[in-house]
Design a protein around this motif. Structure first.
Motif, PDB file in Angstrom:
ATOM      1  N   GLU A 152       0.593  -1.184  -0.527  1.00 41.78           N
ATOM      2  CA  GLU A 152      -0.217  -0.050   0.008  1.00 41.78           C
ATOM      3  C   GLU A 152       0.801   1.262  -0.012  1.00 41.78           C
ATOM      4  O   GLU A 152       0.711   2.271  -0.498  1.00 41.78           O
ATOM      5  CB  GLU A 152      -0.880  -0.101   1.525  1.00 41.78           C
TER       6      GLU A 152
ATOM      7  N   LYS B  64      -6.447   0.265  -5.274  1.00 42.70           N
ATOM      8  CA  LYS B  64      -6.370   0.257  -3.867  1.00 42.70           C
ATOM      9  C   LYS B  64      -6.772  -1.341  -3.657  1.00 42.70           C
ATOM     10  O   LYS B  64      -5.737  -2.194  -3.351  1.00 42.70           O
ATOM     11  CB  LYS B  64      -7.141   1.321  -2.999  1.00 42.70           C
TER      12      LYS B  64
ATOM     13  N   ARG C 224       1.510   2.549  -2.761  1.00 42.12           N
ATOM     14  CA  ARG C 224       0.950   2.921  -4.130  1.00 42.12           C
ATOM     15  C   ARG C 224       0.738   4.274  -3.692  1.00 42.12           C
ATOM     16  O   ARG C 224       0.851   5.373  -4.610  1.00 42.12           O
ATOM     17  CB  ARG C 224      -0.809   2.207  -4.357  1.00 42.12           C
TER      18      ARG C 224
ATOM     19  N   TYR D 126      -3.249  -3.705  -3.901  1.00 40.55           N
ATOM     20  CA  TYR D 126      -2.432  -3.748  -2.709  1.00 40.55           C
ATOM     21  C   TYR D 126      -2.826  -3.756  -1.800  1.00 40.55           C
ATOM     22  O   TYR D 126      -3.592  -3.814  -1.004  1.00 40.55           O
ATOM     23  CB  TYR D 126      -1.357  -1.543  -3.059  1.00 40.55           C
TER      24      TYR D 126
END
Length: 130
Positions: A77, A126, A80, A129
């Motif tokens: 995450e 999202k 990202r 991830y």
């Protein structure tokens, strides 16, 4: 589109190579690294007067790209989030291109960054991830 984090990782790996080469070309003028300027010869004249601080800055930015590469390759995450920060910063830089008179380059960069930011901020992205 589960392959997207991998594609971002590849993009950041490519960006790392470019940034390292430009940074070294600035630090070592006249070296083999000067070949990079064939991609955009006008940039050499623009950047060379500031080579003492831009060369190391490009290498630091390359290190950030390595981290972004790893974060996206591992689908973290934070990878990202780092990609969002990188493309937001890039978009701001492209706005600066407009003020420098590079309208087409600036508009293309803003559009590119905008599309990527839009895609990176979607819930579906999202979810790709960890």
């Amino acid at each position: 589109m589960r392959v997207a984090p991998l594609l971002f990782g590849i993009f950041f790996a490519f960006a790392t190579c470019i940034l390292v080469t430009v940074g070294l070309a600035l630090i070592f003028p006249g070296s083999a690294f000067e070949a990079i300027w064939r991609l955009y010869e006008a940039r050499r004249a623009t950047l060379m007067p500031y080579r003492e601080w831009l060369g190391p800055a490009f290498l630091v930015l390359a290190a950030v790209m390595v981290v972004a590469f790893w974060g996206n390759l591992t689908r973290a995450e934070w990878g990202r989030a780092l990609a969002i920060g990188i493309f937001a910063g890039n978009g701001i830089g492209d706005v600066g291109q407009l003020f420098m008179g590079h309208v087409l380059e600036g508009l293309v960069g803003i559009a590119f960054a905008g599309v990527l930011l839009f895609w990176l901020t979607r819930p579906q992205t999202k979810a790709l991830y960890a």
